[in-house]
Design a protein around this motif. Structure first.
Motif, short mmCIF file in Angstrom:
data_model
loop_
_atom_site.label_atom_id
_atom_site.label_comp_id
_atom_site.label_asym_id
_atom_site.label_seq_id
_atom_site.Cartn_x
_atom_site.Cartn_y
_atom_site.Cartn_z
N GLY A 187 27.89 -59.61 -67.37
CA GLY A 187 28.46 -58.81 -68.45
C GLY A 187 28.53 -57.34 -68.08
N VAL A 188 27.50 -56.84 -67.42
CA VAL A 188 27.49 -55.44 -66.98
C VAL A 188 28.61 -55.20 -65.97
N LEU A 189 28.75 -56.13 -65.00
CA LEU A 189 29.81 -55.98 -64.01
C LEU A 189 31.19 -56.03 -64.66
N ALA A 190 31.34 -56.92 -65.65
CA ALA A 190 32.62 -57.02 -66.34
C ALA A 190 32.92 -55.76 -67.12
N VAL A 191 31.90 -55.20 -67.79
CA VAL A 191 32.10 -53.95 -68.54
C VAL A 191 32.47 -52.82 -67.58
N LEU A 192 31.89 -52.85 -66.37
CA LEU A 192 32.26 -51.84 -65.37
C LEU A 192 33.75 -51.94 -65.05
N GLY A 193 34.28 -53.17 -65.08
CA GLY A 193 35.71 -53.33 -64.89
C GLY A 193 36.50 -52.68 -66.00
N VAL A 194 36.00 -52.80 -67.24
CA VAL A 194 36.65 -52.17 -68.39
C VAL A 194 36.55 -50.66 -68.27
N ILE A 195 35.46 -50.16 -67.70
CA ILE A 195 35.30 -48.72 -67.49
C ILE A 195 36.26 -48.24 -66.41
N ALA A 196 36.38 -49.03 -65.33
CA ALA A 196 37.24 -48.63 -64.21
C ALA A 196 38.69 -48.53 -64.62
N ALA A 197 39.14 -49.45 -65.48
CA ALA A 197 40.56 -49.51 -65.85
C ALA A 197 41.06 -48.21 -66.47
N PRO A 198 40.43 -47.71 -67.53
CA PRO A 198 40.93 -46.46 -68.11
C PRO A 198 40.72 -45.24 -67.22
N ILE A 199 39.61 -45.20 -66.48
CA ILE A 199 39.36 -44.05 -65.62
C ILE A 199 40.46 -43.93 -64.56
N THR A 200 40.87 -45.08 -64.01
CA THR A 200 41.88 -45.05 -62.96
C THR A 200 43.29 -44.88 -63.51
N SER A 201 43.44 -44.87 -64.81
CA SER A 201 44.73 -44.48 -65.40
C SER A 201 44.69 -43.02 -65.82
N GLY A 202 43.51 -42.57 -66.28
CA GLY A 202 43.38 -41.18 -66.72
C GLY A 202 43.56 -40.19 -65.59
N ASP A 203 42.97 -40.51 -64.42
CA ASP A 203 43.07 -39.55 -63.31
C ASP A 203 44.51 -39.39 -62.83
N THR A 204 45.23 -40.50 -62.71
CA THR A 204 46.61 -40.39 -62.25
C THR A 204 47.55 -39.89 -63.35
N ALA A 205 47.13 -40.01 -64.60
CA ALA A 205 47.93 -39.41 -65.68
C ALA A 205 47.96 -37.90 -65.52
N PHE A 206 46.79 -37.31 -65.28
CA PHE A 206 46.75 -35.86 -65.06
C PHE A 206 47.48 -35.48 -63.78
N ARG A 207 47.36 -36.32 -62.76
CA ARG A 207 48.06 -36.03 -61.51
C ARG A 207 49.57 -36.06 -61.73
N SER A 208 50.04 -37.06 -62.50
CA SER A 208 51.47 -37.14 -62.82
C SER A 208 51.93 -35.92 -63.59
N ALA A 209 51.11 -35.49 -64.56
CA ALA A 209 51.46 -34.31 -65.35
C ALA A 209 51.58 -33.08 -64.45
N ARG A 210 50.66 -32.96 -63.49
CA ARG A 210 50.74 -31.82 -62.56
C ARG A 210 52.04 -31.84 -61.79
N LEU A 211 52.44 -33.00 -61.30
CA LEU A 211 53.66 -33.11 -60.50
C LEU A 211 54.91 -32.88 -61.35
N ILE A 212 54.88 -33.36 -62.60
CA ILE A 212 56.02 -33.15 -63.50
C ILE A 212 56.23 -31.66 -63.76
N VAL A 213 55.12 -30.97 -64.07
CA VAL A 213 55.20 -29.52 -64.32
C VAL A 213 55.65 -28.79 -63.05
N ALA A 214 55.10 -29.20 -61.91
CA ALA A 214 55.47 -28.56 -60.64
C ALA A 214 56.95 -28.76 -60.34
N ASP A 215 57.47 -29.94 -60.67
CA ASP A 215 58.88 -30.23 -60.40
C ASP A 215 59.80 -29.31 -61.19
#
Length: 474
Positions: free
Chosen positions: A309-337
């Motif tokens: 259960g702990v390992l599975a919850v870590l998967g649920v934690i990983a999913a949003p974190i790995t979308s949040g970081d690239t969301a900010f990265r995308s925003a940076r590139l959009i503004v830069a463009d």
């Protein structure tokens, strides 16, 4: 699940053939290589990053909330992923690939006009900041439950934001390219573990023969609420903001289908697994649980034990974190463009990142202060996310018409999602709160109006340029 896999090998190949990939074409990873965002990367790693970029809380939490509607949720995940979501992801990615890794607002403006470009620049950046904000609170709260009391939610919010800042600033192969395989293992373990227990426990799941009866306990209408609730598990505009990140790293166009179409199909499988598991949970424990995190915690611990259960919850934690970081990265590139600001120097990157993070923190503080704040922000995010998919689908449809390709593959999902999003804004509490019947008629009226505008534009375009002239070489 078999239908999703078959869809990848059949309809995915069909869409790939319609677009017409060119394996000999040199990609932006080589022509614009800069050591920061344009970096040639192995295909397996690009797939992992793309999958984790798009697989936030949507295919898990969205599928759980969607399961309350009954069998129709399973059908939408399968049909939506194959005919709408994966097609949307692949074609928008190919357009970015053909235009030097161009960001989504620039692509939409290229085909829908300058006014749309200006609007989408602001709209997309706001959506990216919303994604970053809503994808902090969830994982921070779960991490707080797994650690000692003094490492509370606030502590983990700070940690996650520090990680987001580093992932946004540093070259893509320094952090994202190195740690994503570890996050992927956690996420895939979660999905495979739940899938295995579905076969072991043989829970009583609904059959298609039982019909598409709406089983939602609050009586919410399937159309449009379910189609917005499931979101990332079937189609998501957010995906098209992430595709340019990988379009700048892919080394050959023949890898585009497995990376972009394939990642969406994989996300659909994850959503289908969680929809089935949630159906079991609601059958056993009742339909009155609205907190998807509680459902995840209960299912994983009941089926996988404490450690699993702990390992599975870590998967649920990983999913949003790995979308949040690239969301900010995308925003940076959009503004830069749109500011035409080079991103090789870290000082230039900081000029864009600092204001974005200040806004994101302000949104997060509001969501924590108001007990209903997070739910409200999530609903705005969900609708904005699907609305972005509408703009993307129409832009790709215009391209398909201009390129003399089979435009129906995007026109049909564009029309359908226009109906979903326009109806939702009429019926939703955060919208106009109109009765369902009135909202659906108004949504239909808006959709017919948009379709009419497209037909008029197409007629004028073909009258001006003919029906046999190909789009000028990209």
């Amino acid at each position: 699940m078999l239908a999703l896999i078959v869809g990848y090998f059949t309809y995915g190949k069909f869409v790939e053939r319609i677009f017409g990939i060119d394996p000999k074409r040199v990609t932006p990873a080589f022509t614009k290589q800069d050591g920061v965002d344009y970096i040639p990367m192995p295909t397996w790693k690009i797939f992992m990053i793309q999958f984790l970029n798009i697989a936030g809380l949507g295919p898990i939490f969205g599928a759980i909330l969607g399961a309350k509607f009954g069998v129709s949720s399973f059908l939408w995940i399968v049909l939506g992923s194959v005919f709408a979501g994966a097609t949307h992801d692949f074609l928008s990615a190919m357009l970015s690939l053909r235009h030097d890794g161009e960001s989504l607002p620039e692509l939409i403006g290229r085909y829908l006009g300058k006014n749309f470009k200006q609007f989408m620049r602001g709209f997309t950046v706001v959506l990216m900041i919303l994604v970053g904000a809503v994808f902090v609170a969830g994982p921070a709260g779960l991490l707080a439950k797994l650690t000692p009391d003094y490492l509370d939610t606030t502590f983990w919010i700070v940690v996650v934001f520090i990680y987001y800042l580093l992932a946004t600033l540093l070259p893509i192969d320094k952090i994202i390219g190195k740690i994503y395989p570890l996050f992927a293992i956690a996420l895939l373990f979660m999905a495979v573990g739940i899938l295995a227990m579905l076969y072991v426990n043989h829970p009583d799941l609904p059959e298609l023969t039982e019909g598409l009866t709406n089983t939602h306990p609050d009586g919410l209408p399937i159309f449009p609420i379910m189609f917005v609730s499931i979101a990332c598990g079937a189609i998501s505009g957010f995906h098209a903001t992430q595709s340019p990140l990988m379009a700048r790293c892919i080394t050959n166009e023949r890898h585009a289908k497995p990376v972009f179409y394939g990642a969406m199909i994989t996300e659909g499988i994850v959503a289908l697994i969680w929809a089935a598991a949630a159906t079991y949970f609601f059958h056993e424990h009742g339909m009155d649980e609205d907190n998807a995190a509680v459902v995840v915690d209960s299912i994983t611990k009941e089926w996988l034990g404490t450690v699993g259960g702990v390992l599975a919850v870590l998967g649920v934690i990983a999913a949003p974190i790995t979308s949040g970081d690239t969301a900010f990265r995308s925003a940076r590139l959009i503004v830069a463009d749109f500011l035409h600001m080079e991103q090789k120097t870290i000082a230039k990157r900081l000029q864009i990142c600092v204001p974005m993070f200040i806004v994101a923190i302000a949104i997060l503080l509001y969501s924590l202060k108001d007990k209903d704040g997070f739910d409200m922000i999530w609903r705005y995010f969900a609708w904005s996310n699907q609305t972005l998919a509408v703009f993307t689908l129409w832009a790709v449809t215009v391209y398909m018409v201009q390129a003399k390709k089979l435009y129906w593959v995007t026109l049909i999902p564009a029309v359908f999602m226009t109906a979903v999003c326009s109806t939702y804004i009429f019926i939703a509490p955060e919208g106009l709160s109109l009765p369902a019947s009135i909202s659906q008629w108004l949504g239909l009226l808006v959709t017919v109006g948009v379709l009419a505008l497209f037909i008029v534009w197409k007629y004028k375009y073909e009258k001006a340029f003919g029906t046999k002239d190909a789009l000028r070489k990209e």
